[in-house]
Design a protein around this motif. Structure first.
Motif, mmCIF file in Angstrom:
data_model
loop_
_atom_site.group_PDB
_atom_site.id
_atom_site.type_symbol
_atom_site.label_atom_id
_atom_site.label_comp_id
_atom_site.label_asym_id
_atom_site.label_seq_id
_atom_site.Cartn_x
_atom_site.Cartn_y
_atom_site.Cartn_z
ATOM 1 N N ASN A 14 0.861 -1.180 0.000
ATOM 2 C CA ASN A 14 0.000 0.000 0.000
ATOM 3 C C ASN A 14 0.896 1.229 0.000
ATOM 4 O OD1 ASN A 14 -1.842 2.035 0.328
ATOM 5 N ND2 ASN A 14 -2.825 1.178 2.148
ATOM 6 N N PRO A 15 1.140 1.839 -1.171
ATOM 7 C CA PRO A 15 2.058 2.986 -1.248
ATOM 8 C C PRO A 15 1.501 4.258 -0.620
ATOM 9 C CG PRO A 15 1.026 2.597 -3.369
ATOM 10 C CD PRO A 15 0.613 1.456 -2.489
ATOM 11 N N ASP A 16 0.233 4.249 -0.215
ATOM 12 C CA ASP A 16 -0.376 5.453 0.348
ATOM 13 C C ASP A 16 -0.330 5.495 1.874
ATOM 14 O OD1 ASP A 16 -1.122 6.499 -2.149
ATOM 15 O OD2 ASP A 16 -2.883 5.191 -2.212
ATOM 16 N N LEU A 17 0.305 4.517 2.496
ATOM 17 C CA LEU A 17 0.361 4.514 3.949
ATOM 18 C C LEU A 17 1.094 5.742 4.489
ATOM 19 C CD1 LEU A 17 1.180 0.804 4.860
ATOM 20 C CD2 LEU A 17 -0.970 2.015 5.248
ATOM 21 N N LYS A 18 0.648 6.207 5.645
ATOM 22 C CA LYS A 18 1.278 7.320 6.337
ATOM 23 C C LYS A 18 1.933 6.807 7.626
ATOM 24 C CE LYS A 18 -2.676 9.379 6.567
ATOM 25 N NZ LYS A 18 -3.760 10.336 6.886
ATOM 26 N N PRO A 19 2.907 7.538 8.166
ATOM 27 C CA PRO A 19 3.496 7.121 9.445
ATOM 28 C C PRO A 19 2.445 7.112 10.558
ATOM 29 C CG PRO A 19 4.867 8.778 8.380
ATOM 30 C CD PRO A 19 3.579 8.731 7.611
ATOM 31 N N GLU A 20 2.634 6.199 11.492
ATOM 32 C CA GLU A 20 1.790 6.169 12.680
ATOM 33 C C GLU A 20 2.355 7.102 13.744
ATOM 34 O OE1 GLU A 20 0.256 1.686 13.176
ATOM 35 O OE2 GLU A 20 2.418 1.880 13.182
ATOM 36 N N ARG A 21 1.497 7.533 14.645
ATOM 37 C CA ARG A 21 1.967 8.292 15.800
ATOM 38 C C ARG A 21 1.139 7.885 17.009
ATOM 39 N NH1 ARG A 21 -1.366 11.688 12.887
ATOM 40 N NH2 ARG A 21 -2.852 12.984 14.064
ATOM 41 N N SER A 22 1.739 8.020 18.173
ATOM 42 C CA SER A 22 1.042 7.555 19.369
ATOM 43 C C SER A 22 1.572 8.268 20.601
ATOM 44 C CB SER A 22 1.231 6.039 19.537
ATOM 45 O OG SER A 22 0.574 5.574 20.686
ATOM 46 N N ASP A 23 0.678 8.437 21.577
ATOM 47 C CA ASP A 23 1.058 8.869 22.917
ATOM 48 C C ASP A 23 0.963 7.651 23.824
ATOM 49 O OD1 ASP A 23 1.366 11.925 22.868
ATOM 50 O OD2 ASP A 23 -0.523 11.624 21.805
ATOM 51 N N ASN A 24 2.080 7.270 24.399
ATOM 52 C CA ASN A 24 2.168 6.065 25.222
ATOM 53 C C ASN A 24 2.430 6.432 26.672
ATOM 54 O OD1 ASN A 24 1.958 4.594 22.823
ATOM 55 N ND2 ASN A 24 4.178 4.431 22.597
ATOM 56 N N ILE A 25 1.655 5.875 27.580
ATOM 57 C CA ILE A 25 1.824 6.119 29.008
ATOM 58 C C ILE A 25 1.884 4.776 29.721
ATOM 59 C CG2 ILE A 25 0.834 7.138 31.092
ATOM 60 C CD1 ILE A 25 -0.592 9.157 29.333
ATOM 61 N N ASN A 26 2.866 4.618 30.600
ATOM 62 C CA ASN A 26 2.968 3.456 31.482
ATOM 63 C C ASN A 26 3.113 3.944 32.918
ATOM 64 O OD1 ASN A 26 3.389 1.280 29.346
ATOM 65 N ND2 ASN A 26 5.103 2.634 28.902
ATOM 66 N N PHE A 27 2.486 3.266 33.840
ATOM 67 C CA PHE A 27 2.673 3.577 35.259
ATOM 68 C C PHE A 27 2.530 2.275 36.038
ATOM 69 C CE2 PHE A 27 -1.709 4.203 34.024
ATOM 70 C CZ PHE A 27 -2.426 3.476 34.968
ATOM 71 N N GLY A 28 3.338 2.121 37.089
ATOM 72 C CA GLY A 28 3.286 0.867 37.820
ATOM 73 C C GLY A 28 4.112 0.901 39.079
ATOM 74 N N ALA A 29 4.139 -0.234 39.764
ATOM 75 C CA ALA A 29 4.887 -0.375 41.005
ATOM 76 C C ALA A 29 5.418 -1.793 41.095
ATOM 77 C CB ALA A 29 3.997 -0.056 42.204
ATOM 78 N N TYR A 30 6.484 -1.956 41.870
ATOM 79 C CA TYR A 30 7.049 -3.281 42.098
ATOM 80 C C TYR A 30 7.476 -3.393 43.563
ATOM 81 C CZ TYR A 30 11.550 -0.876 41.972
ATOM 82 O OH TYR A 30 12.593 -0.027 42.237
ATOM 83 N N TYR A 31 7.541 -4.631 44.024
ATOM 84 C CA TYR A 31 7.971 -4.871 45.399
ATOM 85 C C TYR A 31 8.670 -6.212 45.447
ATOM 86 C CZ TYR A 31 7.819 -5.456 50.492
ATOM 87 O OH TYR A 31 8.157 -5.638 51.808
ATOM 88 N N GLY A 32 9.902 -6.208 45.892
ATOM 89 C CA GLY A 32 10.662 -7.432 46.041
ATOM 90 C C GLY A 32 11.174 -7.572 47.454
ATOM 91 N N PHE A 33 11.052 -8.763 48.011
ATOM 92 C CA PHE A 33 11.535 -8.985 49.367
ATOM 93 C C PHE A 33 11.940 -10.441 49.529
ATOM 94 C CE2 PHE A 33 7.015 -9.693 49.317
ATOM 95 C CZ PHE A 33 6.805 -10.798 50.120
ATOM 96 N N LYS A 34 12.641 -10.736 50.623
ATOM 97 C CA LYS A 34 13.190 -12.062 50.859
ATOM 98 C C LYS A 34 12.895 -12.477 52.291
ATOM 99 C CE LYS A 34 17.580 -14.580 50.654
ATOM 100 N NZ LYS A 34 17.616 -14.993 52.064
ATOM 101 N N ILE A 35 12.478 -13.732 52.445
ATOM 102 C CA ILE A 35 12.271 -14.325 53.761
ATOM 103 C C ILE A 35 13.061 -15.618 53.799
ATOM 104 C CG2 ILE A 35 10.595 -15.217 55.418
ATOM 105 C CD1 ILE A 35 8.473 -13.520 54.074
ATOM 106 N N ASN A 36 14.163 -15.593 54.543
ATOM 107 C CA ASN A 36 15.078 -16.733 54.574
ATOM 108 C C ASN A 36 15.505 -17.090 53.153
ATOM 109 O OD1 ASN A 36 14.910 -16.897 57.397
ATOM 110 N ND2 ASN A 36 13.029 -18.107 57.268
ATOM 111 N N LYS A 37 15.214 -18.300 52.676
ATOM 112 C CA LYS A 37 15.616 -18.699 51.330
ATOM 113 C C LYS A 37 14.546 -18.424 50.281
ATOM 114 C CE LYS A 37 18.942 -22.299 52.595
ATOM 115 N NZ LYS A 37 19.352 -23.715 52.384
ATOM 116 N N SER A 38 13.426 -17.853 50.708
ATOM 117 C CA SER A 38 12.332 -17.541 49.785
ATOM 118 C C SER A 38 12.431 -16.090 49.342
ATOM 119 C CB SER A 38 10.976 -17.776 50.454
ATOM 120 O OG SER A 38 10.787 -19.136 50.769
ATOM 121 N N SER A 39 12.271 -15.857 48.065
ATOM 122 C CA SER A 39 12.258 -14.491 47.545
ATOM 123 C C SER A 39 10.989 -14.284 46.732
ATOM 124 C CB SER A 39 13.496 -14.214 46.690
ATOM 125 O OG SER A 39 13.505 -15.032 45.540
ATOM 126 N N PHE A 40 10.454 -13.067 46.819
ATOM 127 C CA PHE A 40 9.208 -12.715 46.158
ATOM 128 C C PHE A 40 9.429 -11.450 45.337
ATOM 129 C CE2 PHE A 40 8.280 -14.927 50.057
ATOM 130 C CZ PHE A 40 7.228 -15.778 49.764
#
Length: 794
Positions: free
Chosen positions: A575-601
């Motif tokens: 399709n020779p008539d295609l135009k470039p795409e454009r986008s506004d991208n937003i990401n937001f999040g959280a993480y939590y890592g911890f260890k109890i003896n030999k167990s890690s989460f």
């Protein structure tokens, strides 16, 4: 009064002398044998002065008095290193450290310390990082490993070697870019694909969602996958072969030789994949009746279609790749300098069109690619903290699709004559596509101090395209040209003792196009240029050592690709008539890592928002029975994803993830070439999963069957909720075609001995033989078995 002035003068001189005497500094980088180490502790023994290295491995201790010091550098999993130095007044001393791994702690590093994978996940970008070590003995390719990752959905059109559609958070196809060690994968040739690369050729996989770092130099609107290979400067050899159902063979080789006296390094890799792909197609149309001569139906008057189970009969696949690099490392004028060459080719029988109602019996595709590469890297170029890397490649891809029989095939292998070829052409065709390509990238970074750094990246991608039918004597080749240039600039801050990390960046996109367009019964050459700016920010803030929040935003563009503009010679017309795409991208999040003896989460959750304009989306062309990419005016994607990981020492691990994504058409009015879109306003984008998840369980025990052995069991389950194949508002909901809910289970068992030198594994995919569908409701293979032998030495 004079006495006071003299006393103040003496005091001022003393204080000045003390201040100037403490104007010395010590700075440098902390590395292991291959990469810099972020988060290493650098302290002056017997003092309260210390700091941790930043994301570039850089440290700087300022305001030091002259004298003798002992610098101690430590990092979990490595042997501590001490160096004695003597500082002079106003001296700015530069000193680097190279840590060695503590093999006694190697098994505990992933539990007690932060692996590179964990470090990447805690960056400001929305990114998955996957260590491939535990999958090295399986028969999986990289696609199958990535398909287990949060937010990722890969839809293949069949068995080994089939086309696939890679999606990250609802954006897919060419919107997602693929790299190997930061270099675009397609530069290496058409056989260098995620569904071809064996898992033991990769050390780590990085999946960036939406917002992509500047140093990758990409116009990746939907995200990017970066495959990290073994970068160690040591001798090693990794050789494997697997055999499985449907006569599937997969062989892989990667190795490296280091000549100690000269420092010359030779690296090589390659693979050979083949399969008959004759898996069973369930409940498809076959022909009964009619006048036959073998498989040829000469009279279809009394013929009719009935449902039956048959095996695929025209889906053989073969691909091979070989690459070699020769170079040196750790010289005063170059940390890395390699020159390389590669060759790959593929041979594929085509069984279907873009859906399984169109059956082929003789259509065949071959492709050949060759490439030459040059890469260079030098840290501390001209001055401390200034790092430069460059890569250049010249490649040529050739595709050939043969479609010369005026036949219509059925699923049972029978056929009858028709007035056009299998793919719908009015003339016999051996379609050729030739695409020579020049690619170059340069990356310059500068560490200003422990808190601030800069990055500048420039990418040039120049591709020519030529399409022609070699059976035509007076053939008209259809030329085309795509010239991309991308400039990216980033500024990174590490503040509040590295608790807050900000990356601000901007990009400039330039596209030059030349393509042939059919106007008034003839082809005319059209030229177009495009240029615009993108920008964004990625941030991470650590609330505690293991708890953090992060967010990223990008206004970005995605420039057209060759296949979209000029077609692929198979199921996709240009399709020779295609135009470039454009986008506004937003990401937001959280993480939590911890260890109890030999167990890690590790727990992670995030939400995402994509607002895409001129969205490029493949739609069926009813007349040609092919796909054609078109610009949807507007598409909005929202969703969330979450993942929970648990590890107990080196014994077991469990990963659970879930992704929900809502991709809807937000175009209110308008018309494309093939259909009206106002009736689909706020409809979900069809043929795209919206709810899916994975469960991955591994249990393994060292020395269970003898010294230096390991026995490991893996279980993987994937869930995909049902989704519509076409627009949800079109047609009667009770009769609409959909892809049903799927549960697919895989299991593998592997055994290693002599410290992992010898490995054997057995695997079963689709354990319950569930009827599995994918892109455009094409059936995937049913239950299959395989065995793999692997030899690894270093």
């Amino acid at each position: 009064m004079l006495y006071r002035k003299i006393l103040l003068s003496i005091l001022f001189v003393s204080l000045s002398s003390y201040v100037f005497a403490q104007n010395s500094s010590i700075s440098g980088f902390v590395k292991d044998s291959t990469t810099t180490i972020s988060g290493a502790s650098v302290i002056l023994k017997n003092t309260k002065t210390g700091i941790t290295t930043d994301s570039k491995g850089y440290f700087e201790l300022t305001g030091l008095a002259k004298g003798a010091y002992i610098i101690q550098v430590t990092y979990l999993g490595y042997i501590a290193e001490l160096k004695r130095v003597t500082l002079k007044e106003n001296e700015k001393l530069s000193i680097n450290f190279s840590l060695k791994r503590d093999l006694r702690l190697l098994n505990d590093v992933a539990i007690d310390g932060k692996t590179k994978t964990r470090e990447i996940k805690e960056s400001g970008f929305s990114v998955n990082a996957i260590e491939t070590k535990k999958f090295a003995n399986t028969t999986a390719d990289l696609n199958q490993i990535l398909n287990r990752s949060t937010g990722v959905r890969i839809r293949e059109q069949g068995g080994l070697g089939s086309d696939f559609k890679f999606s990250i958070n609802g954006l897919s196809g060419k919107q997602v870019k693929f790299f190997i060690d930061g270099i675009p994968m397609d530069v290496m040739g058409s056989a260098m694909s995620l569904n071809n690369i064996p898992v033991n050729l990769a050390e780590r996989l990085e999946v960036y969602k939406g917002v992509v770092p500047v140093q990758l130099g990409a116009d990746a609107m939907g995200g990017a996958v970066n495959v990290i290979t073994n970068q160690k400067v040591s001798n090693y050899l990794d050789l494997s072969h697997s055999y499985g159902s449907f006569s599937t063979n997969r062989s892989a080789l990667t190795g490296q030789y280091v000549h100690e006296k000269t420092g010359i390094i030779v690296k090589g890799s390659g693979f050979l994949n083949s399969s008959v792909n004759n898996y069973k197609m369930k409940d498809v149309d076959v022909v009964v009746g009619g006048v036959r001569e073998g498989n040829y139906i000469s009279d279809v008057t009394d013929a009719e279609y009935v449902k039956a189970d048959v095996r695929r009969f025209h889906d053989n696949y073969l691909s091979a790749l070989g690459q070699v690099e020769v170079g040196i490392t750790n010289k005063t004028w170059a940390d890395v300098l390699f020159i390389g060459a590669g060759y790959n080719e593929g041979h594929q029988d085509l069984q279907t069109g873009f859906d399984q109602n169109t059956v082929y019996g003789k259509v065949r595709r071959t492709n050949y690619a060759k490439s030459g590469t040059l890469r260079y890297k030098k840290d501390n170029l001209f001055t401390e903290g200034l790092n430069f890397s460059a890569f250049a490649a010249r490649s040529k891809d050739t595709y050939k699709t043969t479609d010369t029989l005026f036949r219509n095939y059925n699923w049972d292998g029978t056929w009858y004559d028709k007035g056009y070829t299998e793919m719908g052409n009015g003339i016999k065709t051996i379609a050729n596509i030739v695409r020579p390509r020049t690619y170059a990238m340069g990356n310059l970074s500068y560490v200003i101090n422990s808190k601030h750094s800069l990055n500048l990246n420039y990418t040039l991608d120049h591709l020519k395209n030529e399409n022609f039918n070699q059976l035509q004597v007076d053939r008209d080749s259809l030329p085309g040209l795509i010239n991309k240039q991308i400039i990216g600039f980033a500024f990174q801050q590490n503040l509040l003792e590295n608790r807050l990390v900000n990356t601000f960046f901007g990009k400039y996109y330039h596209l030059g196009l030349a393509r042939a367009k059919y106007i008034n019964g003839a082809y005319a050459l059209m030229d177009t240029t495009f240029g615009n700016f993108g920008y964004g920010v990625a941030s991470r803030y650590k609330l505690t050592q293991g708890l953090g929040i992060k967010a990223s935003y990008e206004h970005t563009y995605r420039l057209q690709e060759a296949e979209e503009m000029f077609g692929d010679g198979l199921n996709l017309q240009g399709n020779p008539d295609l135009k470039p795409e454009r986008s506004d991208n937003i990401n937001f999040g959280a993480y939590y890592g911890f260890k109890i003896n030999k167990s890690s989460f590790f727990i992670e959750a995030s939400g995402f928002y994509r607002n895409a304009k001129d969205f490029i989306f493949p739609v069926p062309d009813v007349r040609s029975k092919l796909l054609k990419n078109e610009n949807q005016s507007s598409v909005r994607i929202t969703g969330f994803e979450s993942e929970v990981r648990y590890n107990y020492a080196q014994l077991l691990s469990l990963t659970l993830n879930l992704t929900y994504q809502n991709a809807i058409n937000t175009t209110k009015l308008g018309q494309t070439e093939s259909y009206y879109v106002e009736g689909t306003y706020k409809n979900k984008i069809p043929n795209q999963p919206w709810l899916f998840g994975n469960a991955d369980f591994t249990i393994g025990k060292d020395n269970l069957l003898g010294k230096d052995t390991r026995l490991q069991f893996n279980w993987f389950t994937q869930y995909v909720n049902w989704f519509y194949l076409t627009w949800e508002s079109k047609g009667n909901p009770n009769g609409k075609s959909d892809i049903p809910t799927q549960f697919i289970h895989n299991a593998s068992l592997s055994y290693s001995f002599q410290k992992g030198r010898y490995n054997i594994s057995a695997e079963c995919r689709n354990l319950t033989d569930h009827l599995a569908y994918d892109n455009f409701k094409l059936q995937k293979p049913g239950r299959s078995f395989s065995v793999k032998l692997r030899y690894f030495i270093q």
